[in-house]
Scaffold this motif. Structure first.
Motif, PDB file in Angstrom:
ATOM      1  N   PHE A 205       1.072  -1.036  -0.504  1.00  0.00           N
ATOM      2  CA  PHE A 205      -0.043  -0.014  -0.201  1.00  0.00           C
ATOM      3  C   PHE A 205       0.230   1.590  -0.061  1.00  0.00           C
ATOM      4  N   GLY A 206       1.551   1.061   0.562  1.00  0.00           N
ATOM      5  CA  GLY A 206       2.598   2.632   0.890  1.00  0.00           C
ATOM      6  C   GLY A 206       3.857   2.633  -0.814  1.00  0.00           C
ATOM      7  N   THR A 207       3.921   1.803  -0.866  1.00  0.00           N
ATOM      8  CA  THR A 207       4.672   1.712  -2.518  1.00  0.00           C
ATOM      9  C   THR A 207       3.348   2.089  -2.981  1.00  0.00           C
ATOM     10  N   MET A 208       2.618   1.787  -3.464  1.00  0.00           N
ATOM     11  CA  MET A 208       1.169   2.251  -4.446  1.00  0.00           C
ATOM     12  C   MET A 208       1.006   3.497  -3.988  1.00  0.00           C
ATOM     13  N   TYR A 209       0.877   3.918  -2.653  1.00  0.00           N
ATOM     14  CA  TYR A 209       0.834   5.969  -2.614  1.00  0.00           C
ATOM     15  C   TYR A 209       1.913   6.319  -2.782  1.00  0.00           C
ATOM     16  N   ALA A 210       3.101   6.077  -2.587  1.00  0.00           N
ATOM     17  CA  ALA A 210       4.191   6.880  -2.970  1.00  0.00           C
ATOM     18  C   ALA A 210       3.875   7.234  -4.412  1.00  0.00           C
ATOM     19  N   VAL A 211       4.095   6.068  -5.318  1.00  0.00           N
ATOM     20  CA  VAL A 211       4.098   5.718  -6.944  1.00  0.00           C
ATOM     21  C   VAL A 211       2.541   7.153  -7.376  1.00  0.00           C
ATOM     22  N   TYR A 212       1.807   6.963  -6.710  1.00  0.00           N
ATOM     23  CA  TYR A 212       0.562   7.373  -7.186  1.00  0.00           C
ATOM     24  C   TYR A 212       0.732   8.655  -6.688  1.00  0.00           C
ATOM     25  N   TYR A 213       1.340   9.364  -5.693  1.00  0.00           N
ATOM     26  CA  TYR A 213       1.929  11.200  -5.069  1.00  0.00           C
ATOM     27  C   TYR A 213       2.440  11.500  -6.432  1.00  0.00           C
ATOM     28  N   LEU A 214       4.279  10.713  -6.531  1.00  0.00           N
ATOM     29  CA  LEU A 214       5.264  11.322  -7.738  1.00  0.00           C
ATOM     30  C   LEU A 214       4.662  11.231  -8.912  1.00  0.00           C
ATOM     31  N   LEU A 215       3.468   9.962  -9.279  1.00  0.00           N
ATOM     32  CA  LEU A 215       2.811  11.426 -10.522  1.00  0.00           C
ATOM     33  C   LEU A 215       1.778  12.456 -10.480  1.00  0.00           C
ATOM     34  N   VAL A 216       1.023  12.176  -9.398  1.00  0.00           N
ATOM     35  CA  VAL A 216      -0.084  13.180  -9.300  1.00  0.00           C
ATOM     36  C   VAL A 216       0.614  14.612  -9.181  1.00  0.00           C
TER      37      VAL A 216
END
Length: 83
Positions: free
Chosen positions: A64-75
């Motif tokens: 979950f943390g990895t997916m959230y970090a990737v999402y936040y980097l994309l946004v």
């Protein structure tokens, strides 16, 4: 003040001395047999259901943390839209 300090010192010494007298049973040999048993499980899962739950919770939080970090980097890499 001195009497208060002396009373606190006596209480702390009494607590420490009574706590050190308790003997816990030695279960090292039981744990050695459990963890050295050749049952095909990795050592971090040999503790049973509690270890399995802890492992899966840790893996889930990491994912979950990895997916959230990737999402936040994309946004954050997208330019902001003008109003």
């Amino acid at each position: 003040v001195y009497l208060l300090f002396q009373a606190l010192r006596q209480i702390s010494q009494r607590t420490i001395s009574t706590a050190s007298r308790r003997q816990l049973p030695n279960r090292v040999s039981e744990n050695q047999k459990l963890f050295q048993e050749d049952n095909g499980l990795p050592v971090h899962l040999k503790g049973g259901a509690k270890d399995s739950l802890l492992y899966r919770t840790t893996a889930g939080l990491t994912l979950f943390g990895t997916m959230y970090a990737v999402y936040y980097l994309l946004v954050s890499s997208m330019p902001k839209k003008p109003n």
